[in-house]
Write a protein that holds these residues in place. Sequence first.
Motif, PDB file in Angstrom:
ATOM      1  N   CYS A  13       0.891  -1.270   0.097  1.00 27.02           N
ATOM      2  CA  CYS A  13      -0.036   0.120   0.118  1.00 27.02           C
ATOM      3  C   CYS A  13       0.867   1.225  -0.081  1.00 27.02           C
ATOM      4  O   CYS A  13       1.950   1.382   0.056  1.00 27.02           O
ATOM      5  CB  CYS A  13      -0.821   0.166   1.256  1.00 27.02           C
ATOM      6  N   VAL A  28      -4.617   5.769   2.803  1.00 24.99           N
ATOM      7  CA  VAL A  28      -3.982   4.502   2.587  1.00 24.99           C
ATOM      8  C   VAL A  28      -4.636   3.991   1.290  1.00 24.99           C
ATOM      9  O   VAL A  28      -5.977   3.809   1.037  1.00 24.99           O
ATOM     10  CB  VAL A  28      -4.301   3.354   3.821  1.00 24.99           C
ATOM     11  N   LYS A  29      -3.849   3.695   0.241  1.00 24.85           N
ATOM     12  CA  LYS A  29      -4.225   3.230  -1.035  1.00 24.85           C
ATOM     13  C   LYS A  29      -3.639   2.167  -1.592  1.00 24.85           C
ATOM     14  O   LYS A  29      -2.255   1.679  -1.347  1.00 24.85           O
ATOM     15  CB  LYS A  29      -3.691   4.462  -2.295  1.00 24.85           C
ATOM     16  N   PHE A  30      -4.367   0.723  -1.674  1.00 29.32           N
ATOM     17  CA  PHE A  30      -3.708  -0.283  -2.101  1.00 29.32           C
ATOM     18  C   PHE A  30      -3.252  -0.347  -3.510  1.00 29.32           C
ATOM     19  O   PHE A  30      -3.910  -0.073  -4.479  1.00 29.32           O
ATOM     20  CB  PHE A  30      -4.880  -1.660  -1.709  1.00 29.32           C
ATOM     21  N   THR A  31      -2.124  -0.528  -3.669  1.00 29.40           N
ATOM     22  CA  THR A  31      -1.367  -0.318  -4.984  1.00 29.40           C
ATOM     23  C   THR A  31      -1.783  -1.639  -5.769  1.00 29.40           C
ATOM     24  O   THR A  31      -1.295  -1.492  -7.100  1.00 29.40           O
ATOM     25  CB  THR A  31       0.177  -0.113  -4.845  1.00 29.40           C
TER      26      THR A  31
END
Length: 98
Positions: A13, A28-31
């Motif tokens: 993330c 939070v960004k999940f890649t």
Amino acid sequence: MGLLTKEVERHPCQVEVSHCFDSLHAHVKFTDGTVINPGDEVIVKGPEIMAPYGEVVVEDREAVIFRASKLEQLWTRMTGDFEFMELCEFSFSEDVKL
């Protein structure tokens, strides 16, 4: 995933922490495109991120997702609106005299 069982998953993330006049947030960004469902719990691994005033800090981390069971998902969907109402403040009085 069953009715009462939980799964544990690890995903990469990206964490963005902003400490600016216009915005104070942490996202939070999940890649890898992972999606979070109602009732899931997320823990981001690593040391605390402190953004100095006026800056935005972005770091790559690993997140651990504890997936909610089907029963927990159902319960979260059913009770989520009630918990939202706790954030609201209502007043129905006409005049307040001290």
